[in-house]
Scaffold this motif. Structure first.
Motif, PDB file in Angstrom:
ATOM      1  N   SER A 296       0.866  -1.176   0.000  1.00 20.04           N
ATOM      2  CA  SER A 296       0.000   0.000   0.000  1.00 20.04           C
ATOM      3  C   SER A 296       0.907   1.232   0.000  1.00 20.04           C
ATOM      4  N   ASP A 297       0.502   2.219  -0.772  1.00 21.36           N
ATOM      5  CA  ASP A 297       1.317   3.422  -0.986  1.00 21.36           C
ATOM      6  C   ASP A 297       2.762   3.044  -1.348  1.00 21.36           C
ATOM      7  N   LEU A 298       3.725   3.542  -0.611  1.00 27.33           N
ATOM      8  CA  LEU A 298       5.110   3.227  -0.973  1.00 27.33           C
ATOM      9  C   LEU A 298       5.696   2.156  -0.058  1.00 27.33           C
ATOM     10  N   GLY A 299       4.824   1.317   0.456  1.00 28.83           N
ATOM     11  CA  GLY A 299       5.303   0.231   1.298  1.00 28.83           C
ATOM     12  C   GLY A 299       5.014   0.464   2.773  1.00 28.83           C
ATOM     13  N   GLU A 300       4.239   1.521   3.076  1.00 21.84           N
ATOM     14  CA  GLU A 300       3.848   1.745   4.462  1.00 21.84           C
ATOM     15  C   GLU A 300       2.835   0.682   4.885  1.00 21.84           C
ATOM     16  N   ALA A 301       2.634   0.574   6.188  1.00 20.43           N
ATOM     17  CA  ALA A 301       1.579  -0.310   6.677  1.00 20.43           C
ATOM     18  C   ALA A 301       0.245   0.233   6.152  1.00 20.43           C
ATOM     19  N   TRP A 302      -0.676  -0.656   5.868  1.00 20.18           N
ATOM     20  CA  TRP A 302      -1.975  -0.272   5.290  1.00 20.18           C
ATOM     21  C   TRP A 302      -2.667   0.777   6.159  1.00 20.18           C
ATOM     22  N   GLY A 303      -2.591   0.578   7.456  1.00 23.01           N
ATOM     23  CA  GLY A 303      -3.263   1.504   8.377  1.00 23.01           C
ATOM     24  C   GLY A 303      -2.691   2.909   8.330  1.00 23.01           C
ATOM     25  N   GLU A 304      -1.481   3.025   7.813  1.00 20.86           N
ATOM     26  CA  GLU A 304      -0.867   4.356   7.748  1.00 20.86           C
ATOM     27  C   GLU A 304      -0.950   4.962   6.350  1.00 20.86           C
ATOM     28  N   SER A 305      -1.614   4.251   5.443  1.00 19.21           N
ATOM     29  CA  SER A 305      -1.716   4.747   4.076  1.00 19.21           C
ATOM     30  C   SER A 305      -2.515   6.044   4.039  1.00 19.21           C
ATOM     31  N   GLU A 306      -1.980   7.043   3.347  1.00 18.15           N
ATOM     32  CA  GLU A 306      -2.700   8.313   3.240  1.00 18.15           C
ATOM     33  C   GLU A 306      -3.704   8.305   2.104  1.00 18.15           C
ATOM     34  N   SER A 307      -3.480   7.409   1.114  1.00 19.17           N
ATOM     35  CA  SER A 307      -4.387   7.409  -0.030  1.00 19.17           C
ATOM     36  C   SER A 307      -5.620   6.528   0.198  1.00 19.17           C
ATOM     37  N   CYS A 308      -5.508   5.546   1.075  1.00 17.29           N
ATOM     38  CA  CYS A 308      -6.622   4.597   1.258  1.00 17.29           C
ATOM     39  C   CYS A 308      -7.842   5.309   1.819  1.00 17.29           C
ATOM     40  N   THR A 309      -8.997   5.073   1.175  1.00 15.59           N
ATOM     41  CA  THR A 309     -10.241   5.701   1.634  1.00 15.59           C
ATOM     42  C   THR A 309     -11.048   4.748   2.496  1.00 15.59           C
ATOM     43  N   SER A 310     -10.499   3.562   2.760  1.00 14.85           N
ATOM     44  CA  SER A 310     -11.185   2.541   3.562  1.00 14.85           C
ATOM     45  C   SER A 310     -12.520   2.123   2.942  1.00 14.85           C
ATOM     46  N   CYS A 311     -12.611   2.160   1.600  1.00 17.11           N
ATOM     47  CA  CYS A 311     -13.893   1.849   0.966  1.00 17.11           C
ATOM     48  C   CYS A 311     -14.170   0.342   0.975  1.00 17.11           C
ATOM     49  N   GLY A 312     -13.115  -0.481   1.011  1.00 15.96           N
ATOM     50  CA  GLY A 312     -13.317  -1.930   1.097  1.00 15.96           C
ATOM     51  C   GLY A 312     -13.543  -2.629  -0.222  1.00 15.96           C
ATOM     52  N   LYS A 313     -13.441  -1.918  -1.357  1.00 17.42           N
ATOM     53  CA  LYS A 313     -13.676  -2.565  -2.656  1.00 17.42           C
ATOM     54  C   LYS A 313     -12.650  -3.674  -2.901  1.00 17.42           C
ATOM     55  N   CYS A 314     -11.402  -3.386  -2.540  1.00 20.34           N
ATOM     56  CA  CYS A 314     -10.338  -4.372  -2.764  1.00 20.34           C
ATOM     57  C   CYS A 314     -10.633  -5.669  -2.026  1.00 20.34           C
ATOM     58  N   VAL A 315     -11.166  -5.536  -0.817  1.00 15.20           N
ATOM     59  CA  VAL A 315     -11.450  -6.722  -0.005  1.00 15.20           C
ATOM     60  C   VAL A 315     -12.502  -7.585  -0.689  1.00 15.20           C
ATOM     61  N   GLN A 316     -13.531  -6.910  -1.232  1.00 15.77           N
ATOM     62  CA  GLN A 316     -14.619  -7.663  -1.848  1.00 15.77           C
ATOM     63  C   GLN A 316     -14.230  -8.326  -3.165  1.00 15.77           C
ATOM     64  N   VAL A 317     -13.309  -7.728  -3.920  1.00 14.58           N
ATOM     65  CA  VAL A 317     -12.949  -8.350  -5.204  1.00 14.58           C
ATOM     66  C   VAL A 317     -11.845  -9.406  -5.059  1.00 14.58           C
ATOM     67  N   CYS A 318     -11.147  -9.405  -3.945  1.00 12.61           N
ATOM     68  CA  CYS A 318     -10.053 -10.366  -3.755  1.00 12.61           C
ATOM     69  C   CYS A 318     -10.599 -11.794  -3.868  1.00 12.61           C
ATOM     70  N   PRO A 319      -9.997 -12.621  -4.731  1.00 14.82           N
ATOM     71  CA  PRO A 319     -10.562 -13.963  -4.947  1.00 14.82           C
ATOM     72  C   PRO A 319     -10.298 -14.932  -3.800  1.00 14.82           C
ATOM     73  N   THR A 320      -9.355 -14.620  -2.934  1.00 15.70           N
ATOM     74  CA  THR A 320      -9.014 -15.531  -1.832  1.00 15.70           C
ATOM     75  C   THR A 320      -9.220 -14.804  -0.507  1.00 15.70           C
ATOM     76  N   GLY A 321      -8.642 -15.326   0.535  1.00 15.68           N
ATOM     77  CA  GLY A 321      -8.746 -14.685   1.849  1.00 15.68           C
ATOM     78  C   GLY A 321      -7.595 -13.732   2.108  1.00 15.68           C
ATOM     79  N   ALA A 322      -6.851 -13.351   1.055  1.00 14.94           N
ATOM     80  CA  ALA A 322      -5.696 -12.474   1.253  1.00 14.94           C
ATOM     81  C   ALA A 322      -6.122 -11.132   1.830  1.00 14.94           C
TER      82      ALA A 322
END
Lengths: 146, 474, 238
Positions: free
Chosen positions: C180-206
């Protein structure tokens, strides 16, 4: 209920779960009831009681071809004094003496090669599972069981 | 001469237990050790995983008492969240815990121990098993199976999956109980109570014939540790730890299970993979304590349910102080099962059980979580340390069978001293040594986190370490 | 719009110019296996599971990346293709640590379903057992690299639909890692809007919702179709 097939094993120890694969390979058939278990417990003796034929499918750590053997009548061999699970012969002996089981009991061994922690079968176990399923089909289609 | 019995026709992957009995120069039993030779892996396995996964992961430790591990794990999770679980969730958890106690004790009593008890220790080994029991006492054997089924059925009804139910989660449980489920449970109660009352009266009638075994199979003073309610009643889900000594005196009371590490230490020996927990103030190995059915009856003043209380009073009258004979674990299991069925009826009759608010929601509020409950074999602790993002850094599991480890060793030694003589072992000796261990119904697969059956190997060794005799069972 | 007529698995079908083989097949009820394709975002041809045979061409082509042409004769299910697909899925299993029995999406996982539909009961390759981390620094979601198949669905949905482009890959080949971003922890990402789209499209439990237990999570991708339809056709329909 004519036939009950019980698959035994832990699919988190790779080939120990081979029996469950055998069940997946068998097409469903009327009069044949299947069940997957981690280990055998006394209550299985009541479950198998109404069956004419019961087959225990289990992984085997001894190498060799998969095979089906008829369980001999009579008392099962002595067991580990601390174990919590039962072996097929013990379940059958209980079913005969307590629940009027009069059918035939068979054990289908599926030799495996890798019993380490993890999922998925080894090539050996996978091939043996396919062969074991064929053997089961042959057994269940013999005129005796119809 | 070593005798080897090969298990046919099918083998499971096996961990195994080994007993070494050492003789001194004069050929008398010097000491005995109960080794568990299977490596433990679970504590390592869960490092780096989110704590919410723990109940599901931990349920895989054991095929016999997965519920205890789920509960301890979910409770450690509750602690990490810092929440109080909703009343309906707590009732469900209690209900399933009693159900599991029932099925586990039923297996231990009716299938593993009853053959010794009802057929006699010296009856031929090929008949002294559950099949011999089925022949001679078919009704007892049948009812034992049905009793176990009742427990299993409740676990299945609430947990959804018999062997590895993962229905409890940090904060509560996943779903509400339906009225159909409740009705099904209540309908089975009368038969279960009847079965247990009959078994209790049989057990009492034959007790006196086991004078020798009662005196010499694991009869020694020790501490007993168990959970009690604030009122001093039997408690299995949420209470305080009480420790009594061999004379029934309270050594410590009102101990908070969350602070278990302040009063329990864990030693290890190079000859066993199982830990050796001890009561810290008395040191190692002097702080030997026992947990499980007998310990719970020894620490509790009352059962808290009417039928079990009547039996408990009678049981306690047998000996005024603590009951120190391991042999009485069997009777203790029967009384506990009766109590469990009474509690199951009580909880199932409570309308609050059906409430649909079953899970409290919260984020992580702590970095250390401890969960404890009474598992069939004794007090169980799960202790997790997590980082700020909820990933497990360290997990410590303090398991009942390990807590009985010192006592099992002591019981084996004592039994060997009494029943083993000379350079060879007889059936009779082996039976008693096995019986000494069986009192504790050890679940080695769980205490060492391996699976499968446990062949028992007994070796008789000379003072120079030579193996004089070796027997393997199973 | 010019129409293209072709044959897929012996069935005469039509598509429009520029439409992918995958999409034409799908419209005609022929479902080609895939892991990286997800309706509503662009295709990248990363997973290679949708490879098909085109008569007259020696090389296999990725159905999601190849536009239909007039007169094409396509086979999607030959023995050779099945063998390739099985190998691809086995490679995925061997590459990281996929332990279905303790996974949040056990029973509702595209990788698991794919393995089952291809009849994969064992992996012929040696498992690599890499040591990979889990990122649970985000308040609501978690990322478990052990279960990631590098399909890049999350990267595309975040970039193309949400417009945040929080996700991307670092490293190459077997060392590729979702960051996420330039390798920061996801929780510290400034660009993430926490929308959750990525979670829903992920084909596995990643990518998963925090707080879920084994087998408890079910992913819902209907939102993507809803958003894309709304954006493209200005129709707000479920």
């Amino acid at each position: 209920m004519k036939t009950i097939i019980l698959a035994i094993g832990n699919s988190l120890r790779r080939d120990d779960g081979a029996a469950h694969r055998v069940l997946e390979l068998l097409e469903s058939q009327s009069g044949v009831f299947t069940r997957s278990l981690l280990q055998l417990a006394p209550e299985q003796s009541e479950e198998i009681a109404p069956a004419r034929i019961v087959v225990f499918v289990d992984a085997d750590i001894e190498p060799g071809p998969p095979r089906i053997e008829r369980l001999p009548r009579g008392d099962p061999p002595p067991r580990s004094p601390l174990a919590h699970s039962l072996r097929p012969a013990e379940v059958v002996a209980l079913a005969r003496s307590l629940f009027h089981f009069t059918g035939q009991a068979y054990v289908c061994r599926v030799p495996g090669a890798d019993f380490s922690e993890g999922e998925g079968l080894s090539g050996t176990a996978s091939r043996n599972a396919i062969r074991a399923a064929e053997l089961l089909r042959d057994l269940l289609y013999t005129p005796e069981s119809r | 001469m070593a005798e080897r019995i090969i298990i046919n026709p099918v083998t499971r992957i096996e961990g195994h237990a080994k007993i070494s009995i050492y003789l001194d120069d004069s050929g008398r039993v010097d000491s005995a050790q109960f080794h568990v030779v299977e490596f433990r892996g679970f504590e390592k396995f869960c490092q780096g995983r989110p704590f919410h996964e723990m109940p599901g992961l931990m349920s895989r430790i054991c095929g016999i008492c997965p519920v205890s591990h789920i509960l301890a794990s979910a409770k450690a999770g509750d602690h990490l969240l810092g929440v109080q679980v909703p009343p309906a969730a707590e009732k469900q958890r209690r209900l399933v815990n009693y159900a599991q106690l029932l099925q586990s004790h039923a297996l231990s009593f009716f299938h593993l121990s009853a053959p010794d008890l009802l057929l006699g220790f010296d009856s031929p080994v090929e008949k002294r098993n559950v099949f011999g029991l089925a022949e001679k006492h078919p009704e007892t054997a049948r009812r034992g199976i049905r009793l176990r089924q009742f427990g299993q059925r409740i676990v299945e009804l609430l947990g959804g999956k018999k062997i590895h139910p993962a229905w409890a989660t940090p904060g509560g449980v996943l779903s509400a109980v339906s009225t159909d489920t409740r009705d099904e449970i209540l309908a089975c109660v009368p038969e279960a109570i009847d079965t247990l009352q009959k078994a209790l009266s049989t057990m009492k009638s034959i007790m006196d014939t086991f004078h020798d075994e009662i005196e010499h199979i694991g009869n020694f003073p020790s501490l007993f540790l168990g959970t009690v309610s604030r009122e001093g009643e039997l408690e299995y889900y949420n209470g305080l730890i009480r420790i009594v000594d061999g004379e029934g005196n309270i050594v410590a009371d009102g101990l908070d299970p969350l602070r278990y590490h302040t009063f329990l230490g864990e030693a290890s020996e190079e000859w066993s993979f199982m830990k050796f927990p001890y009561y810290k103030p008395l040191g190692y190995p002097g702080g030997m304590y026992r947990v499980g059915p007998l310990a719970r009856l020894n620490v509790a003043r009352w059962a808290g349910t009417s039928l079990a209380d009547r039996e408990l009073r009678e049981f306690k009258q047998r000996i005024r102080e603590s009951v120190c004979q391991s042999f009485h674990y069997h009777m203790a299991r029967l009384i506990e099962m009766l109590h469990a069925v009474e509690r199951i009826e009580e909880i199932a009759s409570d309308a609050e059980l059906l409430d649909t608010h079953v899970c409290a929601r919260a984020g992580q509020n702590r970095n250390e979580g401890i969960g404890s409950c009474e598992a069939p074999r004794g007090t169980l602790f799960h202790h997790y340390t997590v980082d700020d993002h909820g990933l497990i850094q360290k997990a410590n599991l303090l398991i009942a069978t390990a807590q009985n480890n010192l006592a099992i060793n002591k019981a084996v030694e004592q039994t060997a001293r009494r029943f083993v003589a000379g350079n060879t072992m007889t059936e009779g000796m082996l039976n008693r040594v096995e019986a000494a261990i069986r009192c504790y119904d050890p679940c080695l697969s769980c205490s060492t986190h391996a699976i499968g059956q446990m062949p028992l190997v007994v070796e008789l060794k000379s003072s120079t370490g030579d193996v004089l005799s070796r027997i393997e069972r199973g | 719009m010019s129409v293209r007529t072709l044959e897929i698995d012996g069935k005469a079908v039509t598509g429009v110019a520029g439409q992918s083989i995958f999409s034409v097949a799908w419209d005609n009820g022929i479902h080609i296996p895939r892991l990286c394709h997800v309706g509503g975002v662009s295709d990248v041809g990363a997973c290679r599971l949708c490879m098909v045979e085109v008569e007259g061409q020696r090389k296999l082509v990725a159905a999601c990346m190849t536009p239909v042409e007039e007169g094409m004769v396509i086979r999607t299910n030959t023995e050779q293709l099945l063998a390739h697909r099985r190998l691809i899925v086995e490679l995925l299993f061997a590459e990281r640590n996929h332990i279905c029995a303790v996974c949040v999406v056990n029973g509702a996982c595209e990788l698991q379903d794919l393995a089952a539909s291809l009849g994969i009961d064992h992996v012929r390759l040696r498992y690599r057992f890499p040591t990979l981390s889990v990122d649970t620094s985000h308040e609501r979601f978690g990322l478990d690299h052990n279960r990631c198949v590098l399909c890049s669905r999350c990267i595309r949905v975040c970039d193309e639909v949400e417009g945040a482009h929080t996700w991307d890959f670092s490293g190459r080949g077997v060392n590729s890692l979702l960051i996420s971003d330039l390798g920061e922890a996801w929780g510290e990402s400034e660009s993430c809007t926490s929308c959750g789209k990525c979670v829903q499209v992920c084909p596995t439990g990643a990518l998963f919702a925090k707080g879920k237990m084994v087998s408890e999570m079910r992913k819902d991708r209907r939102f993507l179709k809803y958003i894309v339809t709304a954006r493209e056709k200005h129709e707000w329909v479920r």
